[in-house]
Write a protein that holds these residues in place. Structure first.
Motif, PDB file in Angstrom:
ATOM      1  N   VAL A   4       0.870  -1.175   0.000  1.00  0.00           N
ATOM      2  CA  VAL A   4       0.000   0.000   0.000  1.00  0.00           C
ATOM      3  C   VAL A   4       0.902   1.218   0.000  1.00  0.00           C
ATOM      4  O   VAL A   4       1.658   1.444   0.948  1.00  0.00           O
ATOM      5  CB  VAL A   4      -0.912  -0.001   1.249  1.00  0.00           C
ATOM      6  N   ARG A   5       0.816   2.026  -1.084  1.00  0.00           N
ATOM      7  CA  ARG A   5       1.732   3.156  -1.211  1.00  0.00           C
ATOM      8  C   ARG A   5       0.981   4.485  -1.297  1.00  0.00           C
ATOM      9  O   ARG A   5      -0.023   4.620  -1.985  1.00  0.00           O
ATOM     10  CB  ARG A   5       2.620   2.992  -2.451  1.00  0.00           C
ATOM     11  N   TYR A   6       1.533   5.456  -0.573  1.00  0.00           N
ATOM     12  CA  TYR A   6       0.990   6.806  -0.555  1.00  0.00           C
ATOM     13  C   TYR A   6       1.745   7.661  -1.573  1.00  0.00           C
ATOM     14  O   TYR A   6       2.980   7.737  -1.540  1.00  0.00           O
ATOM     15  CB  TYR A   6       1.140   7.406   0.845  1.00  0.00           C
ATOM     16  N   TYR A   7       0.989   8.321  -2.453  1.00  0.00           N
ATOM     17  CA  TYR A   7       1.573   9.201  -3.460  1.00  0.00           C
ATOM     18  C   TYR A   7       1.369  10.680  -3.114  1.00  0.00           C
ATOM     19  O   TYR A   7       2.307  11.473  -3.209  1.00  0.00           O
ATOM     20  CB  TYR A   7       0.960   8.914  -4.832  1.00  0.00           C
ATOM     21  N   SER A   8       0.143  11.034  -2.765  1.00  0.00           N
ATOM     22  CA  SER A   8      -0.171  12.424  -2.438  1.00  0.00           C
ATOM     23  C   SER A   8      -1.577  12.456  -1.853  1.00  0.00           C
ATOM     24  O   SER A   8      -2.201  11.414  -1.640  1.00  0.00           O
ATOM     25  CB  SER A   8      -0.081  13.321  -3.690  1.00  0.00           C
ATOM     26  N   LYS A   9      -2.070  13.659  -1.599  1.00  0.00           N
ATOM     27  CA  LYS A   9      -3.405  13.833  -1.041  1.00  0.00           C
ATOM     28  C   LYS A   9      -4.442  13.019  -1.804  1.00  0.00           C
ATOM     29  O   LYS A   9      -4.522  13.099  -3.032  1.00  0.00           O
ATOM     30  CB  LYS A   9      -3.764  15.323  -1.076  1.00  0.00           C
ATOM     31  N   LYS A  10      -5.189  12.192  -1.068  1.00  0.00           N
ATOM     32  CA  LYS A  10      -6.258  11.360  -1.621  1.00  0.00           C
ATOM     33  C   LYS A  10      -5.766  10.374  -2.684  1.00  0.00           C
ATOM     34  O   LYS A  10      -6.542   9.930  -3.531  1.00  0.00           O
ATOM     35  CB  LYS A  10      -7.369  12.244  -2.214  1.00  0.00           C
ATOM     36  N   ALA A  48      -4.651  15.743   3.656  1.00  0.00           N
ATOM     37  CA  ALA A  48      -4.024  17.068   3.554  1.00  0.00           C
ATOM     38  C   ALA A  48      -2.545  17.028   3.204  1.00  0.00           C
ATOM     39  O   ALA A  48      -1.899  18.070   3.160  1.00  0.00           O
ATOM     40  CB  ALA A  48      -4.206  17.831   4.863  1.00  0.00           C
ATOM     41  N   GLY A  49      -1.988  15.854   2.939  1.00  0.00           N
ATOM     42  CA  GLY A  49      -0.547  15.736   2.769  1.00  0.00           C
ATOM     43  C   GLY A  49      -0.058  16.025   1.360  1.00  0.00           C
ATOM     44  O   GLY A  49      -0.836  16.445   0.493  1.00  0.00           O
ATOM     45  N   PRO A  50       1.241  15.807   1.126  1.00  0.00           N
ATOM     46  CA  PRO A  50       2.163  15.253   2.111  1.00  0.00           C
ATOM     47  C   PRO A  50       2.570  16.262   3.190  1.00  0.00           C
ATOM     48  O   PRO A  50       2.772  17.431   2.910  1.00  0.00           O
ATOM     49  CB  PRO A  50       3.372  14.830   1.277  1.00  0.00           C
ATOM     50  N   ILE A  51       2.641  15.740   4.430  1.00  0.00           N
ATOM     51  CA  ILE A  51       3.038  16.564   5.568  1.00  0.00           C
ATOM     52  C   ILE A  51       4.360  16.050   6.126  1.00  0.00           C
ATOM     53  O   ILE A  51       5.367  16.748   6.081  1.00  0.00           O
ATOM     54  CB  ILE A  51       1.945  16.546   6.663  1.00  0.00           C
ATOM     55  N   VAL A  52       4.349  14.822   6.643  1.00  0.00           N
ATOM     56  CA  VAL A  52       5.597  14.236   7.159  1.00  0.00           C
ATOM     57  C   VAL A  52       6.180  13.205   6.201  1.00  0.00           C
ATOM     58  O   VAL A  52       7.349  12.836   6.332  1.00  0.00           O
ATOM     59  CB  VAL A  52       5.395  13.609   8.551  1.00  0.00           C
ATOM     60  N   THR A  53       5.374  12.721   5.258  1.00  0.00           N
ATOM     61  CA  THR A  53       5.943  11.861   4.227  1.00  0.00           C
ATOM     62  C   THR A  53       6.762  12.740   3.291  1.00  0.00           C
ATOM     63  O   THR A  53       6.275  13.772   2.824  1.00  0.00           O
ATOM     64  CB  THR A  53       4.838  11.127   3.442  1.00  0.00           C
ATOM     65  N   PRO A  54       8.010  12.375   3.006  1.00  0.00           N
ATOM     66  CA  PRO A  54       8.926  13.302   2.336  1.00  0.00           C
ATOM     67  C   PRO A  54       8.721  13.402   0.826  1.00  0.00           C
ATOM     68  O   PRO A  54       8.865  12.428   0.100  1.00  0.00           O
ATOM     69  CB  PRO A  54      10.310  12.712   2.656  1.00  0.00           C
ATOM     70  N   ALA A  55       8.363  14.601   0.365  1.00  0.00           N
ATOM     71  CA  ALA A  55       8.273  14.851  -1.078  1.00  0.00           C
ATOM     72  C   ALA A  55       9.664  14.933  -1.696  1.00  0.00           C
ATOM     73  O   ALA A  55       9.850  14.692  -2.888  1.00  0.00           O
ATOM     74  CB  ALA A  55       7.499  16.133  -1.334  1.00  0.00           C
ATOM     75  N   THR A  56      10.653  15.296  -0.879  1.00  0.00           N
ATOM     76  CA  THR A  56      12.062  15.236  -1.273  1.00  0.00           C
ATOM     77  C   THR A  56      12.754  14.273  -0.300  1.00  0.00           C
ATOM     78  O   THR A  56      12.236  14.011   0.787  1.00  0.00           O
ATOM     79  CB  THR A  56      12.715  16.626  -1.195  1.00  0.00           C
ATOM     80  N   PRO A  57      13.914  13.735  -0.641  1.00  0.00           N
ATOM     81  CA  PRO A  57      14.525  12.710   0.211  1.00  0.00           C
ATOM     82  C   PRO A  57      14.675  13.143   1.665  1.00  0.00           C
ATOM     83  O   PRO A  57      15.136  14.241   1.958  1.00  0.00           O
ATOM     84  CB  PRO A  57      15.882  12.475  -0.457  1.00  0.00           C
ATOM     85  N   LEU A  65       8.707   9.998  -1.661  1.00  0.00           N
ATOM     86  CA  LEU A  65       7.471   9.452  -2.216  1.00  0.00           C
ATOM     87  C   LEU A  65       7.728   8.693  -3.513  1.00  0.00           C
ATOM     88  O   LEU A  65       8.652   9.023  -4.237  1.00  0.00           O
ATOM     89  CB  LEU A  65       6.484  10.595  -2.480  1.00  0.00           C
ATOM     90  N   PRO A  66       6.894   7.683  -3.829  1.00  0.00           N
ATOM     91  CA  PRO A  66       5.781   7.165  -3.037  1.00  0.00           C
ATOM     92  C   PRO A  66       6.268   6.356  -1.830  1.00  0.00           C
ATOM     93  O   PRO A  66       7.316   5.720  -1.886  1.00  0.00           O
ATOM     94  CB  PRO A  66       5.012   6.296  -4.022  1.00  0.00           C
ATOM     95  N   GLN A  67       5.482   6.389  -0.758  1.00  0.00           N
ATOM     96  CA  GLN A  67       5.857   5.801   0.519  1.00  0.00           C
ATOM     97  C   GLN A  67       4.972   4.600   0.846  1.00  0.00           C
ATOM     98  O   GLN A  67       3.745   4.702   0.806  1.00  0.00           O
ATOM     99  CB  GLN A  67       5.693   6.839   1.631  1.00  0.00           C
ATOM    100  N   GLY A 275      -2.755  15.036  22.410  1.00  0.00           N
ATOM    101  CA  GLY A 275      -3.171  15.297  21.037  1.00  0.00           C
ATOM    102  C   GLY A 275      -2.302  16.356  20.386  1.00  0.00           C
ATOM    103  O   GLY A 275      -1.753  17.230  21.070  1.00  0.00           O
ATOM    104  N   LEU A 276      -2.181  16.283  19.069  1.00  0.00           N
ATOM    105  CA  LEU A 276      -1.337  17.225  18.329  1.00  0.00           C
ATOM    106  C   LEU A 276      -2.187  18.355  17.749  1.00  0.00           C
ATOM    107  O   LEU A 276      -3.131  18.118  17.006  1.00  0.00           O
ATOM    108  CB  LEU A 276      -0.589  16.502  17.209  1.00  0.00           C
ATOM    109  N   HIS A 277      -1.840  19.587  18.096  1.00  0.00           N
ATOM    110  CA  HIS A 277      -2.544  20.760  17.575  1.00  0.00           C
ATOM    111  C   HIS A 277      -2.005  21.111  16.190  1.00  0.00           C
ATOM    112  O   HIS A 277      -0.799  21.125  15.978  1.00  0.00           O
ATOM    113  CB  HIS A 277      -2.348  21.955  18.508  1.00  0.00           C
ATOM    114  N   VAL A 278      -2.902  21.426  15.277  1.00  0.00           N
ATOM    115  CA  VAL A 278      -2.484  21.801  13.920  1.00  0.00           C
ATOM    116  C   VAL A 278      -2.475  23.316  13.740  1.00  0.00           C
ATOM    117  O   VAL A 278      -2.091  23.813  12.684  1.00  0.00           O
ATOM    118  CB  VAL A 278      -3.394  21.149  12.855  1.00  0.00           C
TER     119      VAL A 278
END
Length: 357
Positions: A4-10, A48-57, A65-67, A275-278
């Motif tokens: 299962v790989r994440y590419y970007s938002k949705k 809403a990402g990518p946030i912590v998944t790295p778009a750059t190395p 990405l993809p992660q 909890g983490l505040h955004v």
């Protein structure tokens, strides 16, 4: 292999990708993931990402990405590097997913979760728990006893977040506690507070389905909707001499929830931010001062907590599996996993992906 790989938002895809190959590093472990949780962090990446998944190395791991997703998981060891001695092929393990230097300022002090160069298996590492194979550092593989099931072993990571918050609040036998917010982490905080010996537990939650689950988890808890309850009167009537609770654990990451916690604690009480505040929160700092309270903030967990949680689970005092509401196949991860968890009308709390399904 399937992953299962994440590419970007949705954009999450179930794909065939190359399995790990080549010589295994001396300090590395090849594993077969078994059961993997969908975390709130994964949901944030999805909507809403990518946030912590790295778009750059990533600065430490080099992943990008993809992660392959999945950082809350159990696994079976397939192969170990020559320097790895604490697990062997066939060992059942729970994955402690934080990857960080052992020799920087924080690493030298054993505070691995605070390193500025930290990466995370399943978020910023080449492999994750939602793949049929993964390579991790030896220190990421924590053996679990036979008294801990594969599902329970997958739940140790979120349980570590919860227990760390309870530890920071110094909850002990006889403590009075407020748990504000009963998402997956809040539900585990509730169980951890009970395991720590809290005898008077209040639970604040907006969602009626989650209020019902909280009542099932700890039947003696006082569960309420803060929008429909006179909370000042509640804590005045149901705490010793009306002073408030000893500890309030904020598990939402919302301004109103944080301020409720500050109002609920007694003088010299403790508020723990789990909890983490955004976004920034406005607080009544004068109230904090007048009540002489302690405010503790938490980030992840000390990685040494794994064996302690496994012991608590194995003896039955920390029944983390009760938070799980579904297990699904990898092919259903978007529709029956991410979308189901985002449905405000749904009754799900924690959904696990069974990699053998």
């Amino acid at each position: 292999m399937k992953a299962v790989r994440y590419y970007s938002k949705k954009d999450i895809r179930v794909e065939d990708v190359p399995a790990p190959s080549g010589p295994l590093g001396d300090d590395m472990v090849l594993i077969e993931p078994l059961v993997c949780g969908i975390c709130g962090t994964d949901l944030h990446e999805y909507i809403a990402g990518p946030i912590v998944t790295p778009a750059t190395p990533n600065v430490y791991s080099g992943a990008t990405l993809p992660q392959i997703l999945g950082h809350e998981f159990s696994a079976r060891v397939l192969e170990v590097g020559k320097n790895v001695t604490h697990v062997s092929p066939g060992s059942r393990v729970s994955i402690q997913p934080l990857v960080s230097p052992r020799d920087d300022y924080y690493g030298r002090r054993g505070l691995f979760h605070l390193s500025e160069k930290m990466a995370v298996v399943g978020l910023s590492w080449d492999w994750g728990g939602m793949g049929e194979r993964a390579v991790i550092n030896g220190y990421n593989a924590i053996p679990v006893p036979d008294t801990v099931s594969d599902v329970q072993a997958a739940m140790i990571e979120p349980a570590a977040v919860a227990l760390y918050g309870v530890d920071r609040g110094r909850v002990t036998s006889g403590s009075s506690v407020l748990v504000s917010g009963v998402g997956p982490i809040g539900a585990l905080v509730l169980l951890a507070a009970k395991a720590a010996g809290a005898t008077k537990i209040f639970v604040s939650e907006l969602n009626p389905n989650r209020r019902a689950l909280a009542q099932q988890l700890v039947p003696e808890a006082v569960v309420f909707d803060p929008r429909e309850t006179d909370t000042d009167k509640l804590f005045r009537d149901q705490t010793e001499e009306g002073v408030g609770v000893d500890v309030a654990l904020e598990c939402v990451g919302a301004e109103a929830s944080l301020n409720l916690c500050a109002k609920a604690v007694r003088r010299r009480g403790t508020v723990v931010q789990v909890g983490l505040h955004v976004k920034p929160a406005s607080v009544d700092a004068m109230l904090w001062a007048l009540k002489d309270i302690t405010v503790e903030a938490t980030w992840c967990y000390p990685v040494q907590i794994w064996p302690r949680i496994a012991s608590m689970i194995g003896t039955g005092i920390f029944p983390v599996e009760k938070v799980v509401t579904a297990q699904i196949a990898p092919e259903d991860v978007v529709e029956k996993g991410f979308e189901a968890l985002l449905d405000p009308k749904a009754t799900h709390m924690k959904i696990l992906v069974n990699m053998k399904a």
